[in-house]
Scaffold this motif. Structure first.
Motif, PDB file in Angstrom:
ATOM      1  N   TYR A  10     -61.058  29.894 -12.250  1.00 39.41           N
ATOM      2  CA  TYR A  10     -59.888  29.828 -11.384  1.00 39.41           C
ATOM      3  C   TYR A  10     -59.784  28.473 -10.713  1.00 39.41           C
ATOM      4  CZ  TYR A  10     -58.468  34.631 -11.835  1.00 39.41           C
ATOM      5  OH  TYR A  10     -57.989  35.806 -12.331  1.00 39.41           O
ATOM      6  N   VAL A 214     -59.071  32.602   3.820  1.00 38.43           N
ATOM      7  CA  VAL A 214     -59.179  33.835   3.029  1.00 38.43           C
ATOM      8  C   VAL A 214     -60.613  34.081   2.534  1.00 38.43           C
ATOM      9  CG1 VAL A 214     -56.773  33.765   2.323  1.00 38.43           C
ATOM     10  CG2 VAL A 214     -58.491  32.668   0.888  1.00 38.43           C
TER      11      VAL A 214
ATOM     12  N   PHE B  87     -50.392  34.428  10.760  1.00 34.26           N
ATOM     13  CA  PHE B  87     -50.000  33.494  11.819  1.00 34.26           C
ATOM     14  C   PHE B  87     -48.486  33.463  11.995  1.00 34.26           C
ATOM     15  CE2 PHE B  87     -53.987  31.921  10.131  1.00 34.26           C
ATOM     16  CZ  PHE B  87     -54.727  31.730  11.283  1.00 34.26           C
ATOM     17  N   ARG B  91     -48.338  30.011   7.229  1.00 35.90           N
ATOM     18  CA  ARG B  91     -49.398  29.268   6.514  1.00 35.90           C
ATOM     19  C   ARG B  91     -49.466  29.654   5.033  1.00 35.90           C
ATOM     20  NH1 ARG B  91     -54.369  27.879  10.393  1.00 35.90           N
ATOM     21  NH2 ARG B  91     -54.603  26.273   8.815  1.00 35.90           N
ATOM     22  N   LEU B  92     -48.362  29.451   4.372  1.00 38.56           N
ATOM     23  CA  LEU B  92     -48.307  29.676   2.920  1.00 38.56           C
ATOM     24  C   LEU B  92     -48.267  28.326   2.223  1.00 38.56           C
ATOM     25  CD1 LEU B  92     -45.565  32.459   2.783  1.00 38.56           C
ATOM     26  CD2 LEU B  92     -48.048  32.770   2.758  1.00 38.56           C
ATOM     27  N   LEU B  93     -48.496  28.332   0.923  1.00 37.48           N
ATOM     28  CA  LEU B  93     -48.333  27.117   0.120  1.00 37.48           C
ATOM     29  C   LEU B  93     -46.936  27.191  -0.502  1.00 37.48           C
ATOM     30  CD1 LEU B  93     -51.862  26.964  -1.503  1.00 37.48           C
ATOM     31  CD2 LEU B  93     -50.954  25.522   0.314  1.00 37.48           C
ATOM     32  N   LEU B  96     -46.185  27.326  -4.332  1.00 40.74           N
ATOM     33  CA  LEU B  96     -46.681  28.436  -5.153  1.00 40.74           C
ATOM     34  C   LEU B  96     -45.754  29.649  -5.037  1.00 40.74           C
ATOM     35  CD1 LEU B  96     -50.534  28.571  -4.497  1.00 40.74           C
ATOM     36  CD2 LEU B  96     -49.317  27.475  -6.361  1.00 40.74           C
ATOM     37  N   ASP B 100     -48.805  34.049  -6.372  1.00 34.23           N
ATOM     38  CA  ASP B 100     -49.939  33.120  -6.358  1.00 34.23           C
ATOM     39  C   ASP B 100     -50.482  32.923  -4.941  1.00 34.23           C
ATOM     40  OD1 ASP B 100     -50.015  32.769  -9.047  1.00 34.23           O
ATOM     41  OD2 ASP B 100     -48.764  30.966  -9.060  1.00 34.23           O
ATOM     42  N   ALA B 103     -52.523  35.844  -4.405  1.00 30.78           N
ATOM     43  CA  ALA B 103     -53.670  35.847  -5.325  1.00 30.78           C
ATOM     44  C   ALA B 103     -54.818  34.969  -4.826  1.00 30.78           C
ATOM     45  CB  ALA B 103     -53.216  35.377  -6.700  1.00 30.78           C
ATOM     46  N   ILE B 104     -54.491  33.932  -4.055  1.00 31.67           N
ATOM     47  CA  ILE B 104     -55.537  33.033  -3.541  1.00 31.67           C
ATOM     48  C   ILE B 104     -56.654  33.814  -2.851  1.00 31.67           C
ATOM     49  CG2 ILE B 104     -56.009  31.339  -1.728  1.00 31.67           C
ATOM     50  CD1 ILE B 104     -53.426  29.975  -2.417  1.00 31.67           C
ATOM     51  N   ALA B 105     -56.216  34.807  -2.057  1.00 30.60           N
ATOM     52  CA  ALA B 105     -57.197  35.577  -1.285  1.00 30.60           C
ATOM     53  C   ALA B 105     -58.150  36.349  -2.185  1.00 30.60           C
ATOM     54  CB  ALA B 105     -56.477  36.528  -0.346  1.00 30.60           C
ATOM     55  N   GLU B 107     -58.722  35.351  -5.560  1.00 24.53           N
ATOM     56  CA  GLU B 107     -59.383  34.426  -6.493  1.00 24.53           C
ATOM     57  C   GLU B 107     -60.721  33.953  -5.956  1.00 24.53           C
ATOM     58  OE1 GLU B 107     -56.522  31.358  -7.122  1.00 24.53           O
ATOM     59  OE2 GLU B 107     -55.235  32.619  -8.351  1.00 24.53           O
ATOM     60  N   VAL B 108     -60.779  33.717  -4.645  1.00 20.77           N
ATOM     61  CA  VAL B 108     -62.029  33.216  -4.078  1.00 20.77           C
ATOM     62  C   VAL B 108     -63.157  34.235  -4.200  1.00 20.77           C
ATOM     63  CG1 VAL B 108     -60.824  31.711  -2.456  1.00 20.77           C
ATOM     64  CG2 VAL B 108     -61.510  34.007  -1.743  1.00 20.77           C
ATOM     65  N   ARG B 113     -58.877  38.257 -13.563  1.00 16.31           N
ATOM     66  CA  ARG B 113     -57.489  37.818 -13.395  1.00 16.31           C
ATOM     67  C   ARG B 113     -56.506  39.010 -13.372  1.00 16.31           C
ATOM     68  NH1 ARG B 113     -53.997  33.693 -13.702  1.00 16.31           N
ATOM     69  NH2 ARG B 113     -52.203  33.816 -15.074  1.00 16.31           N
ATOM     70  N   ARG B 114     -56.756  39.971 -14.243  1.00 12.33           N
ATOM     71  CA  ARG B 114     -55.870  41.128 -14.314  1.00 12.33           C
ATOM     72  C   ARG B 114     -55.880  41.891 -12.986  1.00 12.33           C
ATOM     73  NH1 ARG B 114     -56.965  46.111 -15.071  1.00 12.33           N
ATOM     74  NH2 ARG B 114     -59.138  45.666 -15.579  1.00 12.33           N
ATOM     75  N   ILE B 116     -56.686  40.709 -10.090  1.00 18.19           N
ATOM     76  CA  ILE B 116     -56.061  39.878  -9.055  1.00 18.19           C
ATOM     77  C   ILE B 116     -54.548  40.065  -9.067  1.00 18.19           C
ATOM     78  CG2 ILE B 116     -55.512  37.482  -8.448  1.00 18.19           C
ATOM     79  CD1 ILE B 116     -58.367  36.750  -9.270  1.00 18.19           C
ATOM     80  N   ARG B 152     -50.924  38.695   1.721  1.00 21.76           N
ATOM     81  CA  ARG B 152     -52.149  37.932   1.459  1.00 21.76           C
ATOM     82  C   ARG B 152     -53.290  38.446   2.341  1.00 21.76           C
ATOM     83  NH1 ARG B 152     -51.604  31.894   2.981  1.00 21.76           N
ATOM     84  NH2 ARG B 152     -51.932  32.778   5.048  1.00 21.76           N
TER      85      ARG B 152
END
Lengths: 301, 305
Positions: A10, A214, B87, B91-93, B96, B100, B103-105, B107-108, B113-114, B116, B152
């Motif tokens: 990832y 996160v 907040f 605080r988003l990107l 993306l 996505d 999904a960041i939360a 992915e870490v 992937r499925r 997520i 998220r």
């Protein structure tokens, strides 16, 4: 382990996606590394050409015995035989007037018209003598050289050790300077990359903050940034290799002819494939080191 | 689940700015807690301490069984995976997609992937954005962005959800939507702490029986001090979206011309601080009131107060 691999996958995917979303920052980073490696590559290629000349001269002819016009090849062979009997002598080569003329023609390259009107036999025949390593000084003081000068048929003896030594010293100094310059360029490159990556990190501070928010580990965050540096470094190195190739194609032949004309040897060769791979690896390393320095200073939790 | 004992946090070189002063409190699993108070009261600081983003000068904090003072830095990310955060500024990107961003939360955590994508889509579905998965976050409305931020925060099914002024950038209707989402998340078992000075949120909290903690100058104060909460139902009715813009149901004391100006210029009660609003009971005596800049004398539905 599988989780780490997944996280790594990832990170790779997101790093590539992230770079694509920030084309300006990517272009800046890649250019910085590319320019740094382009400068380094020029220095390296120049240093290698100098080293080749130095090596060629350092191990080449050390004494030239010019023969008189009346010396026929048999007499020349006899004199050569006498010289070869010396322990310090490695090789004696007879150069006929025609050979000497051909060499002169070759060294003049594109300016052969200068020899128009000059007879092919105008140059004297000679014997080129190579000594074993470390005996040139001995040869310079050897009574043998004085005796040779008095030998019938010998017009002159030119002991080339003095100016060759000076030239070799000069070339070696140039090489040392080039290495020093390469080191300076490398340090400048690392600094440049570090500053650029810092800018890139500044542009990514929100993303990094969110990753921490996160629950991303430091290893994940740093891995993210280091991978970006690695890819950018490799891309920059590829860019540098391409630019060097174009540059070499543009001025390389002229440089080679000039070196050959002036020094009688040397060529301005480009990288072999293995060296290009090393250049890309160096770029990737620079990217990682630059990123690492930037992280340590600016991405601490 | 969360316990603070004599926690103090100060800022400034000499610690001259007191953010929290000897705060002790316990929050149980599944509670919905509102933290109210004026700006600078210490609400955000309290959330940061619970989130292990800061450390207190003194006192102990236990979150999900961990003593945060003893928690190693390398363990903090794993604690944070059990605490969702929302907040005011989302605080988003923005580059993306909504999916996505959520999904960041996940992915870490190194999930497949499925999984997520499924979980992220599910979280977005819960906040009503099932049809906006691929929309870029920067193109979404404020309400939608806040919902993405909540998605998220809850995608990893955290035990605790912290929200710092989550309605600060939302209009009253979107605030109600967000409260409903938070209510649903809480109903599923997540402990929620919302720091707010949004009257509408507090009114809703009173209506649902959420626990209310007041903070003033770094200390917990009894929320009953805010008299308007005594009749929270009425306040809630007054600020409900269908009443916005219809100021007439809420009368004011004409002698307070400055307050009248605030009201006239700001049809959105949402923008008023709780301290700017007080209920006046029958036989109200202005001189005896603690905080009486504006007087609601009857509710939106015309009920006399």
């Amino acid at each position: 382990m599988i989780r780490t691999l997944r996280a790594g996958t990832y990170a790779v995917r997101r790093a590539i996606g992230g770079m694509a979303r920030r084309p300006l920052v990517l272009a800046l980073s890649v250019s910085a590394i590319g320019v740094a490696l382009l400068l380094g590559g020029v220095v390296f290629l120049g240093a290698r050409a100098v080293a080749n000349v130095s090596s060629s001269w350092g191990g080449g002819v050390h004494m030239v015995v010019y023969l008189g016009d009346d010396v026929n090849p048999e007499r020349a062979q006899a004199i050569a035989g006498a010289i070869e009997e010396l322990d310090a002598v490695e090789e004696v080569t007879y150069i006929s007037p025609a050979d000497a003329f051909a060499r002169l023609e070759q060294s003049l390259g594109g300016r052969r018209e200068l020899l128009e009107g000059v007879e092919h036999g105008a140059l004297p025949s000679s014997l080129e003598v190579s000594f074993a390593g470390g005996v040139r000084d001995v040869a310079g003081v050897s009574p043998f050289v004085d005796r040779l000068r008095k030998t019938p048929g010998v017009e002159d003896v030119e002991l080339v050790s003095d100016w060759v030594d000076r030239l070799v010293f000069l070339l070696r100094s140039l090489r040392a300077g080039a290495i020093g310059l390469a080191l300076l360029v490398s340090l400048a490159a690392i600094y440049l990359v570090s500053v650029t990556v810092r800018l890139a990190l500044h542009a990514r501070r929100d993303e990094i903050a969110i990753l921490r928010l996160v629950g991303a580990t430091e290893r994940y965050v740093k891995g993210h940034v280091l991978f970006d540096g690695l890819v950018q470094g490799a891309l920059g190195a590829g860019l540098a290799a391409g630019a060097l190739h174009l540059l070499h194609g543009w001025i390389g032949p002229d440089l080679s002819a000039t070196m050959s004309g002036i020094l009688g040897t040397g060529s301005f060769a480009f990288f072999v494939p293995r060296e290009i791979v090393a250049l890309v690896a160096l770029g990737a390393t620079l990217g990682v080191v630059g990123s690492w320095l930037a992280i340590e200073k600016h991405v601490d939790a | 689940m969360i316990a603070l004992e004599h926690v103090s946090r100060r800022y400034g070189r000499a610690g001259e700015i007191v953010a929290l002063d000897d705060v002790s409190l316990e929050i149980d699993e599944g509670e919905f807690v509102l933290l109210s108070g004026p700006s600078g009261a210490g609400k955000s600081t309290l959330l940061k301490l619970i989130f292990a983003a800061e450390r207190p000068e003194s006192g102990t904090i236990r979150v999900l069984g961990h003593d945060l003072a003893r928690l190693r830095g390398s363990s903090v990310p794993f604690l944070r995976r059990n605490i969702g955060v929302v907040f005011q500024n989302f605080r988003l990107l923005p580059g993306l997609s909504a999916l996505d961003n959520v999904a960041i939360a996940l992915e870490v955590r190194g999930l497949p992937r499925r999984v997520i994508r499924e979980r992220a889509a599910s979280a977005l579905g819960l906040v009503g954005l099932a049809r906006r998965l691929e929309a870029r976050a920067g193109w979404l409305s404020a309400g939608e962005q806040q919902r993405v931020a909540i998605a998220r925060a809850i995608a990893g099914e955290p035990a605790i959800l912290l929200a710092d002024e989550p309605t600060g950038n939302l209009d009253p209707r979107l605030t109600l939507d967000l409260l409903q989402i938070l209510f649903e998340v809480n109903r599923r078992g997540t402990t929620i702490i919302v720091a707010t000075h949004d009257l509408q949120v507090m009114a809703a909290g009173a209506r649902h029986g959420w626990r209310h903690l007041g903070l003033e100058t770094g200390r917990i104060v009894a929320p009953t001090r805010h008299q308007w909460l005594d009749d929270a139902e009425m306040v809630a009715a007054a600020v409900a979206p269908h009443d916005l813009g219809s100021v007439p149901p809420i009368a004011h004391d004409p002698s307070h011309s400055a307050d009248h100006a605030i009201f006239a210029d700001q049809p959105s009660l949402h923008d008023l601080m709780p301290e700017q609003l007080a209920l006046a009971p029958s036989g109200y005596d202005e001189s005896a009131a603690e905080i009486v800049p504006l007087h609601v004398v009857r509710s939106a539905n015309g009920r006399p107060s």
